[in-house]
Design a protein around this motif. Sequence first.
Motif, PDB file in Angstrom:
ATOM      1  N   ASP A 152     -16.256  -9.924   9.609  1.00 35.62           N
ATOM      2  CA  ASP A 152     -15.502  -9.396   8.608  1.00 35.62           C
ATOM      3  C   ASP A 152     -14.359 -10.148   8.723  1.00 35.62           C
ATOM      4  N   ARG A 153     -14.092 -10.736   7.515  1.00 39.87           N
ATOM      5  CA  ARG A 153     -12.936 -11.822   7.459  1.00 39.87           C
ATOM      6  C   ARG A 153     -11.850 -11.029   6.805  1.00 39.87           C
ATOM      7  N   HIS A 154     -11.900  -9.776   6.602  1.00 43.76           N
ATOM      8  CA  HIS A 154     -10.890  -8.790   6.218  1.00 43.76           C
ATOM      9  C   HIS A 154     -10.017  -7.813   7.162  1.00 43.76           C
ATOM     10  N   ALA A 155     -10.539  -7.922   8.416  1.00 45.48           N
ATOM     11  CA  ALA A 155      -9.868  -7.076   9.492  1.00 45.48           C
ATOM     12  C   ALA A 155      -8.468  -7.323   9.589  1.00 45.48           C
ATOM     13  N   ARG A 156      -7.608  -6.474  10.422  1.00 47.50           N
ATOM     14  CA  ARG A 156      -6.320  -6.860  10.652  1.00 47.50           C
ATOM     15  C   ARG A 156      -5.883  -6.764  12.071  1.00 47.50           C
ATOM     16  N   LYS A 157      -5.116  -7.725  12.427  1.00 46.65           N
ATOM     17  CA  LYS A 157      -4.342  -7.517  13.670  1.00 46.65           C
ATOM     18  C   LYS A 157      -3.169  -6.662  13.417  1.00 46.65           C
TER      19      LYS A 157
ATOM     20  N   ALA B 273     -10.436   3.366   6.432  1.00 45.79           N
ATOM     21  CA  ALA B 273     -10.688   2.998   5.123  1.00 45.79           C
ATOM     22  C   ALA B 273      -9.375   3.388   4.433  1.00 45.79           C
ATOM     23  N   ALA B 274      -9.114   4.691   4.492  1.00 45.12           N
ATOM     24  CA  ALA B 274      -7.727   5.312   3.757  1.00 45.12           C
ATOM     25  C   ALA B 274      -6.616   4.355   4.349  1.00 45.12           C
ATOM     26  N   SER B 275      -6.396   4.188   5.521  1.00 40.45           N
ATOM     27  CA  SER B 275      -5.292   3.510   6.122  1.00 40.45           C
ATOM     28  C   SER B 275      -5.215   1.931   5.977  1.00 40.45           C
ATOM     29  N   MET B 276      -6.270   1.029   5.730  1.00 40.35           N
ATOM     30  CA  MET B 276      -5.940  -0.182   5.457  1.00 40.35           C
ATOM     31  C   MET B 276      -5.172  -0.478   4.633  1.00 40.35           C
ATOM     32  N   PRO B 277      -5.170   0.164   3.053  1.00 38.52           N
ATOM     33  CA  PRO B 277      -4.226  -0.533   2.279  1.00 38.52           C
ATOM     34  C   PRO B 277      -2.722  -0.265   2.621  1.00 38.52           C
ATOM     35  N   LEU B 278      -2.690   0.915   3.353  1.00 39.35           N
ATOM     36  CA  LEU B 278      -1.070   1.451   3.954  1.00 39.35           C
ATOM     37  C   LEU B 278      -0.796   0.414   5.147  1.00 39.35           C
ATOM     38  N   LEU B 279      -1.622  -0.136   5.733  1.00 39.94           N
ATOM     39  CA  LEU B 279      -1.228  -0.946   7.139  1.00 39.94           C
ATOM     40  C   LEU B 279      -0.638  -2.194   6.416  1.00 39.94           C
ATOM     41  N   ALA B 280       0.755  -2.244   6.236  1.00 44.18           N
ATOM     42  CA  ALA B 280       1.300  -3.433   5.512  1.00 44.18           C
ATOM     43  C   ALA B 280       2.175  -3.919   6.663  1.00 44.18           C
ATOM     44  N   GLU B 281       2.680  -5.277   6.194  1.00 43.95           N
ATOM     45  CA  GLU B 281       3.701  -5.939   7.058  1.00 43.95           C
ATOM     46  C   GLU B 281       4.898  -4.979   7.317  1.00 43.95           C
ATOM     47  N   PRO B 282       5.441  -5.015   8.560  1.00 47.14           N
ATOM     48  CA  PRO B 282       5.339  -5.956   9.662  1.00 47.14           C
ATOM     49  C   PRO B 282       4.362  -5.360  10.307  1.00 47.14           C
ATOM     50  N   GLY B 283       3.511  -4.429  10.190  1.00 45.94           N
ATOM     51  CA  GLY B 283       2.713  -3.741  11.005  1.00 45.94           C
ATOM     52  C   GLY B 283       1.309  -4.615  11.173  1.00 45.94           C
ATOM     53  N   ALA B 284       0.800  -5.405  10.182  1.00 38.44           N
ATOM     54  CA  ALA B 284      -0.487  -5.851  10.206  1.00 38.44           C
ATOM     55  C   ALA B 284      -0.389  -7.152   9.457  1.00 38.44           C
TER      56      ALA B 284
ATOM     57  N   GLY C  49       2.960  10.659  16.737  1.00 41.78           N
ATOM     58  CA  GLY C  49       4.399  11.445  16.440  1.00 41.78           C
ATOM     59  C   GLY C  49       5.353  10.766  15.541  1.00 41.78           C
ATOM     60  N   LEU C  50       5.455   9.379  15.935  1.00 47.65           N
ATOM     61  CA  LEU C  50       6.701   8.747  14.967  1.00 47.65           C
ATOM     62  C   LEU C  50       6.162   8.513  13.508  1.00 47.65           C
ATOM     63  N   SER C  51       4.843   8.304  13.310  1.00 47.26           N
ATOM     64  CA  SER C  51       4.411   8.037  11.910  1.00 47.26           C
ATOM     65  C   SER C  51       4.332   9.392  11.118  1.00 47.26           C
ATOM     66  N   SER C  52       4.217  10.460  12.007  1.00 43.39           N
ATOM     67  CA  SER C  52       3.954  11.772  11.222  1.00 43.39           C
ATOM     68  C   SER C  52       5.514  12.105  10.926  1.00 43.39           C
ATOM     69  N   ALA C  53       6.321  12.118  11.912  1.00 44.25           N
ATOM     70  CA  ALA C  53       7.630  12.401  11.936  1.00 44.25           C
ATOM     71  C   ALA C  53       8.316  11.845  10.783  1.00 44.25           C
ATOM     72  N   ALA C  54       8.227  10.677  10.328  1.00 44.94           N
ATOM     73  CA  ALA C  54       8.935   9.763   9.316  1.00 44.94           C
ATOM     74  C   ALA C  54       8.286  10.741   8.042  1.00 44.94           C
TER      75      ALA C  54
ATOM     76  N   THR D 290      -5.727   4.215  12.309  1.00 41.16           N
ATOM     77  CA  THR D 290      -5.929   5.554  11.440  1.00 41.16           C
ATOM     78  C   THR D 290      -4.438   6.089  11.120  1.00 41.16           C
ATOM     79  N   SER D 291      -3.484   5.668  11.792  1.00 41.10           N
ATOM     80  CA  SER D 291      -2.403   6.324  11.793  1.00 41.10           C
ATOM     81  C   SER D 291      -1.640   6.521  10.266  1.00 41.10           C
ATOM     82  N   PRO D 292      -1.828   5.525   9.345  1.00 45.80           N
ATOM     83  CA  PRO D 292      -1.238   5.882   8.266  1.00 45.80           C
ATOM     84  C   PRO D 292      -1.831   7.163   7.453  1.00 45.80           C
TER      85      PRO D 292
END
Length: 371
Positions: A133-138, A63-74, A15-20, A330-332
């Motif tokens: 996978d050395r490129h996964a994200r927390k 895959a579409a979300s990974m580049p958009l998962l930026a700090e401070p979220g990941a 809800g919040l990611s879409s509302a933004a 997948t939220s982004p």
Amino acid sequence: MKQVDFLVVGAGIAGLSSAARLARHGTTQVVEAEAAPGVHSSGRSAAFAHFDMDAWLVRALTAASMPLLAEPGATPHPALFIALEGQEAALDRLEANYREWEPRVERLAPAEARAFTPVLREGDGGISGALLDRHARKLDAHAMLEAHRKELLARGGELANGVPVERLARAGERWTADTPGASYSARVVVNAAGAWADPVAALGGIAPLGITPLRRTVITFDTEHAVRDWPFTKTVGPGFYLEPEGNGRLLASPMDEGPSAPCDAQPEEEDVALAAWNVEQATTLTIRQLASKWAGLRNFAPDRLPVAGFDRQAPGFFWLAGQGGFGLQTSPAMALAVEAAATGGPWPEELRAVGVTRAMLAVERLRTPPA
Ligand SMILES: Cc1cc2nc3c(=O)[nH]c(=O)nc-3n(C[C@H](O)[C@H](O)[C@H](O)COP(=O)(O)OP(=O)(O)OC[C@H]3O[C@@H](n4cnc5c(N)ncnc54)[C@H](O)[C@@H]3O)c2cc1C
């Protein structure tokens, strides 16, 4: 009655990611039943992003979300997928699926895997192979929620907490939503109510899509190992996942899927015991005392794929549901899909590039065709 363009029901990550994003296109109001955002699924997640997902669509959205998962979220953090004895075929399948999106993934022998997660046992029920996978994200669910909340407010949108929608009615070209303290008139209602997606639709007399909540359990425990740099470690079949929570603490889940009504999910003792048992069987860890335990609901459509689209049976009613165990990662991409589908805008290049179409997320696939 407050007039808005978009009324979003539910202040989880969906809800919040879409509302933004919707707030760029019109007045946007989010209403959340709980006293704060992220109380349910979004605040109870393991919060990790990787490609060990069964469905192609979910891997493509990731895959579409990974580049958009930026700090401070990941933050980048490795993931290690392990085959226990007998799970070798599942590891081969995972490697093939993974390489489509993350070709840098590495196949490791058991001894090499133990260099990353040193407590893994070899032989006799222990590990027989691994994929790194050395490129996964927390991810940081609360940072992600807060960033979306701030963006929503900066774009003139509003969030009301402690405001459950209790009634929905179609009035002319608009929806009316009643809550205990206020009523809203909206051009579009976005149903982002997670486990409550079907019950919220029912408030407006709309047929359910069969969104099913399945409970997942998490435990945390302290260990003498310095675990901060250990990878997110997950069995490719039934088993468990383990993840560092700071330096001396580990988080684990038995990857259970207990059926549940929509509710404030609580951990069942047998799932807590299973979490500890599965970890102890495959590792040299001994879990003497839990630091914490919780459960959350992962919500699945019948085909276990997410839904983002208008309901043809109810004009102006938009479903955003079924994010299962991948709603954060997948939220982004899902928010971009909602922005395009709910406003009638062009389909985003980020989704086009990975081959995700509007039809793949649409509601129609879940409606039984008339006999
Ligand atoms: C244990 C666990 C581990 C997970 N691990 C991961 C992971 O590693 N990576 C990942 O990407 N995903 C993971 N997930 C999945 C992820 O957490 C979910 O897919 C995601 O949080 C779903 O978000 P949501 O916004 O749809 O639901 P929610 O966060 O549940 O939000 C729905 C909101 O709607 C509100 N609501 C309901 N009814 C009403 C009403 N009538 N009026 C107003 N508000 C209402 C609720 O109060 C709730 O806050 C995990 C989930 C669990 C439980």
